[in-house]
Design a protein around this motif. Structure first.
Motif, PDB file in Angstrom:
ATOM      1  N   LEU A  68       8.696  -3.265   6.521  1.00 27.54           N
ATOM      2  CA  LEU A  68       7.524  -3.380   5.661  1.00 27.54           C
ATOM      3  C   LEU A  68       6.448  -4.180   6.366  1.00 27.54           C
ATOM      4  N   ASN A  69       5.226  -3.645   6.342  1.00 32.72           N
ATOM      5  CA  ASN A  69       4.085  -4.467   6.730  1.00 32.72           C
ATOM      6  C   ASN A  69       2.893  -3.990   5.899  1.00 32.72           C
ATOM      7  N   ARG A  70       2.959  -4.332   4.620  1.00 32.25           N
ATOM      8  CA  ARG A  70       2.037  -3.841   3.578  1.00 32.25           C
ATOM      9  C   ARG A  70       2.279  -2.361   3.312  1.00 32.25           C
ATOM     10  N   THR A  71       2.324  -1.540   4.361  1.00 33.84           N
ATOM     11  CA  THR A  71       2.823  -0.178   4.169  1.00 33.84           C
ATOM     12  C   THR A  71       4.256  -0.155   4.680  1.00 33.84           C
ATOM     13  N   LEU A  72       4.981   0.892   4.294  1.00 31.57           N
ATOM     14  CA  LEU A  72       6.352   1.018   4.756  1.00 31.57           C
ATOM     15  C   LEU A  72       6.304   1.848   6.025  1.00 31.57           C
ATOM     16  N   PHE A  73       6.629   1.265   7.209  1.00 31.17           N
ATOM     17  CA  PHE A  73       6.501   2.118   8.372  1.00 31.17           C
ATOM     18  C   PHE A  73       7.817   2.608   8.928  1.00 31.17           C
ATOM     19  N   PHE A  74       8.913   2.201   8.302  1.00 32.88           N
ATOM     20  CA  PHE A  74      10.180   2.876   8.565  1.00 32.88           C
ATOM     21  C   PHE A  74      11.105   2.656   7.380  1.00 32.88           C
ATOM     22  N   LYS A 127      19.675   4.365  13.141  1.00 36.35           N
ATOM     23  CA  LYS A 127      18.516   5.097  13.618  1.00 36.35           C
ATOM     24  C   LYS A 127      17.402   4.132  14.041  1.00 36.35           C
ATOM     25  N   PHE A 128      17.232   3.097  13.227  1.00 33.71           N
ATOM     26  CA  PHE A 128      16.194   2.108  13.547  1.00 33.71           C
ATOM     27  C   PHE A 128      16.534   1.364  14.837  1.00 33.71           C
ATOM     28  N   PHE A 129      17.785   0.870  14.901  1.00 30.07           N
ATOM     29  CA  PHE A 129      18.117   0.006  16.034  1.00 30.07           C
ATOM     30  C   PHE A 129      18.365   0.778  17.331  1.00 30.07           C
ATOM     31  N   SER A 130      18.619   2.108  17.231  1.00 28.07           N
ATOM     32  CA  SER A 130      18.791   2.874  18.462  1.00 28.07           C
ATOM     33  C   SER A 130      17.440   3.343  19.019  1.00 28.07           C
ATOM     34  N   ASP A 131      16.408   3.190  18.211  1.00 28.26           N
ATOM     35  CA  ASP A 131      15.080   3.631  18.639  1.00 28.26           C
ATOM     36  C   ASP A 131      14.287   2.431  19.169  1.00 28.26           C
ATOM     37  N   ASP A 132      14.349   2.245  20.493  1.00 28.87           N
ATOM     38  CA  ASP A 132      13.708   1.074  21.092  1.00 28.87           C
ATOM     39  C   ASP A 132      12.222   0.991  20.751  1.00 28.87           C
ATOM     40  N   GLU A 133      11.604   2.179  20.688  1.00 25.73           N
ATOM     41  CA  GLU A 133      10.176   2.232  20.405  1.00 25.73           C
ATOM     42  C   GLU A 133       9.879   1.598  19.034  1.00 25.73           C
ATOM     43  N   LEU A 134      10.718   1.943  18.037  1.00 24.79           N
ATOM     44  CA  LEU A 134      10.539   1.409  16.682  1.00 24.79           C
ATOM     45  C   LEU A 134      10.722  -0.110  16.657  1.00 24.79           C
ATOM     46  N   ASP A 176       0.833  -1.199   0.000  1.00 23.93           N
ATOM     47  CA  ASP A 176       0.000   0.000   0.000  1.00 23.93           C
ATOM     48  C   ASP A 176       0.874   1.258   0.000  1.00 23.93           C
ATOM     49  N   ASP A 177       0.999   1.862  -1.177  1.00 22.01           N
ATOM     50  CA  ASP A 177       1.652   3.164  -1.305  1.00 22.01           C
ATOM     51  C   ASP A 177       3.080   3.158  -0.723  1.00 22.01           C
ATOM     52  N   VAL A 178       3.880   2.230  -1.179  1.00 25.29           N
ATOM     53  CA  VAL A 178       5.252   2.107  -0.674  1.00 25.29           C
ATOM     54  C   VAL A 178       6.206   2.929  -1.537  1.00 25.29           C
ATOM     55  N   SER A 179       7.015   3.776  -0.905  1.00 23.69           N
ATOM     56  CA  SER A 179       8.006   4.571  -1.637  1.00 23.69           C
ATOM     57  C   SER A 179       9.335   4.543  -0.896  1.00 23.69           C
ATOM     58  N   ILE A 202      15.583  -5.470   4.317  1.00 23.91           N
ATOM     59  CA  ILE A 202      14.127  -5.310   4.373  1.00 23.91           C
ATOM     60  C   ILE A 202      13.583  -6.301   5.391  1.00 23.91           C
ATOM     61  N   ILE A 203      12.902  -5.775   6.407  1.00 25.12           N
ATOM     62  CA  ILE A 203      12.350  -6.670   7.415  1.00 25.12           C
ATOM     63  C   ILE A 203      10.837  -6.513   7.472  1.00 25.12           C
ATOM     64  N   GLY A 204      10.190  -7.545   7.942  1.00 22.71           N
ATOM     65  CA  GLY A 204       8.735  -7.514   8.035  1.00 22.71           C
ATOM     66  C   GLY A 204       8.234  -8.915   8.292  1.00 22.71           C
ATOM     67  N   PRO A 205       7.073  -9.021   8.947  1.00 24.81           N
ATOM     68  CA  PRO A 205       6.530 -10.343   9.258  1.00 24.81           C
ATOM     69  C   PRO A 205       6.119 -11.093   7.991  1.00 24.81           C
ATOM     70  N   ASN A 206       5.805 -12.368   8.143  1.00 29.07           N
ATOM     71  CA  ASN A 206       5.283 -13.136   7.011  1.00 29.07           C
ATOM     72  C   ASN A 206       4.034 -12.453   6.471  1.00 29.07           C
TER      73      ASN A 206
END
Lengths: 272, 240
Positions: free
Chosen positions: B205-211, B217-224, B21-24, B35-39
């Motif tokens: 990726l999880n249908r949309t790109l959420f990061f 930046k990704f791995f230092s952000d525990d919340e993400l 869905d609208d991935v850029s 690229i990571i994301g669940p099945n």
């Protein structure tokens, strides 16, 4: 066995045509077997039966109508299979029975011409003419050259269609080409073993060769050698004992398969 | 920075579900993108679209500035390693037969030996592929993907069913390809630790790109990371 039989010109024609057909069937058949299309040869052969009957009825040389009908039905069945997502074995069953059905109906209309049909059903390699021999050599040469030129693409799309596509191989076109060449090969081989035993030439030497667990080229060479051996020895034995060449050839290749199975189960083929 | 891949507003609608869905996002030359994301997150759909196997998408995919709908030439610059190399177990092909299938310029035989040596599988060159272990097979398929000197290597989760030692070797090969040979790598994986070690960019990726951004930046952000793990977990439970 007297060597005199090797001096007859009909025997020369039979052996030359037989060797060409043996090589052609084993090469084209290897790709069919690996694509799980083992019975495709059989299906085209049966559909060519319809073509032969049409030719006999219309007074046209039956092999010409057989070429036409076989190639057209092979291409149609491939298209139907892709478009309607029918499995390979089911589409082969449809093609196989439609060919015989057409043949039977046409024979019915013509009042029957059993003798001619018989030679197409079981082959008549000892009766091939000079013209037939030339045509067989020509078609064999053309098909082998095409396969050599497109070797990588044909092998790659046989191995894995999706990966071949990603590497830029025109997989659909290659698939149609294989089917087209199989159609020509089948009709060309009818004179050797007849409609009913064609798939033996396509399948048995290749199944045998694959058991040796070699690379692609070696497997093709083993298959060709077995195929040529069965055809040459089969023709000679059948002449000497006055039996049908088609049956003898197929039994010999089954013998080679059984022998290979024996060697393999005795552990003589295991590597490692 | 030269753009290797540029994906804009990519949407793929299957009959029952929106797979993407609208991935850029953009991949620059020399990047190592994980690229990571669940099945079921749409990773395979994304790769199929990028490789020209799925053409039913909305949006735009560009390789080296060129829309892939216009020409398939870009495929020459790509090496692809599939998730599971599917072939008949008794397919009569040796290791070098398989690598040769990938070789576009058939006169370039030496290239086969060269690449087999580089991937430590030269001694296997005459072995039938059906006899190989998962790790060896994986290196054969990487060799096939690399034999044309591609600029981009795309790998679809290629570590399932492979022993730990082979995985380590595989990771060091990837690192070397990216750092020494400057090959752009796009790699989908479930292994967050490996992505953390190897990739310099991450796309979640999880249908949309959420990061999408630098991996630090990704791995230092525990919340993400937590968010990703939760999404992954939900999907996991949904599947069972």
């Amino acid at each position: 066995m007297s060597l005199e039989i090797l001096t007859y010109s009909f025997m020369h024609r039979a052996l030359i045509s037989g060797i060409a057909i043996a090589i052609l069937c084993s090469v084209v058949g290897l790709f069919l077997v690996l694509r799980r299309y083992s019975l495709f040869g059989d299906a085209i052969a049966h559909s060519s039966f319809g073509g032969i009957a049409l030719g006999l009825l219309a007074g046209i040389y039956p092999l010409w109508t057989a070429y036409g009908v076989s190639i057209v039905s092979a291409l149609i069945i491939t298209r139907i299979k892709d478009k309607f997502n029918i499995s390979g074995d089911a589409s082969i069953a449809v093609l196989l029975s439609s060919g015989i059905a057409v043949g039977l109906v046409v024979i019915g209309f013509s009042g029957g011409f059993t003798i001619d049909i018989f030679s197409f059903l079981f082959g008549s390699i000892l009766l091939v003419s000079v013209d037939d021999t030339v045509l067989i050599l020509l078609l064999t040469g053309i098909i082998l050259i095409v396969i050599l030129l497109l070797y990588r693409q044909i092998l790659y799309s046989t191995f894995n269609e999706e990966q071949a596509k990603v590497s830029g191989v025109p997989v659909e076109k290659i698939n149609y080409l294989i089917v087209f060449m199989a159609g020509i090969t089948v009709v060309t081989s009818i004179q050797l073993v007849g409609v009913l035993l064609i798939s033996a030439l396509f399948v048995i030497p290749n199944v045998t060769a694959i058991m040796y667990g070699k690379g692609f080229k070696q497997t093709a060479i083993i298959s060709m050698s077995f195929s040529v051996f069965s055809v040459v020895v089969g023709i000679l034995i059948s002449y000497v004992f006055d039996i049908t060449p088609a049956g003898t050839i197929v039994l010999l290749s089954i013998g080679l398969l059984a022998g290979t199975m024996g060697i393999k189960s005795a552990g003589l083929l295991s590597k490692n | 920075m030269l753009r290797a891949v540029e994906i804009s507003n990519l949407t793929v609608q299957y009959p029952d579900v929106k797979a993407l869905d609208d991935v850029s996002f953009v991949v620059n030359q020399g990047d190592f993108l994980g690229i990571i994301g669940p099945n079921g997150a749409g990773k395979s759909t994304l790769f199929d679209s990028m490789l020209g196997l799925n053409t039913k998408y909305k949006g735009e995919i560009k390789f080296f500035g060129e829309d892939i709908r216009k020409s398939k030439n870009y495929l020459k610059e790509i090496g692809f390693v599939p998730q599971k190399p599917i072939f008949e177990k008794n397919f009569p092909a040796t290791v070098s037969d398989v690598v040769r299938m990938g070789l576009r310029n058939e006169s370039d035989e030496n290239k086969i030996d060269e690449i087999l040596q580089q991937l430590w599988i030269h001694e296997l060159r005459n072995r039938q592929i059906g006899e190989l272990s998962g790790g060896q097979l994986q290196r054969v398929f990487i060799a096939k993907a690399l034999v044309n000197n591609p600029k981009i290597l795309i790998l679809d989760e290629p570590v399932t069913g492979i022993d730990q030692q082979s995985i380590e070797l595989f990771y060091s090969i990837l690192r070397e390809l990216n750092s020494k040979q400057k090959i752009t790598i796009i790699w989908s994986s479930h292994d967050l630790d490996a992505i953390n070690q190897l990739a310099n960019h991450v796309a979640c990726l999880n249908r949309t790109l959420f990061f999408h951004g630098k991996s630090e930046k990704f791995f230092s952000d525990d919340e993400l990371v937590k968010q990703y793990s939760e999404a992954s977990m939900q999907e996991h439970m949904h599947h069972h």
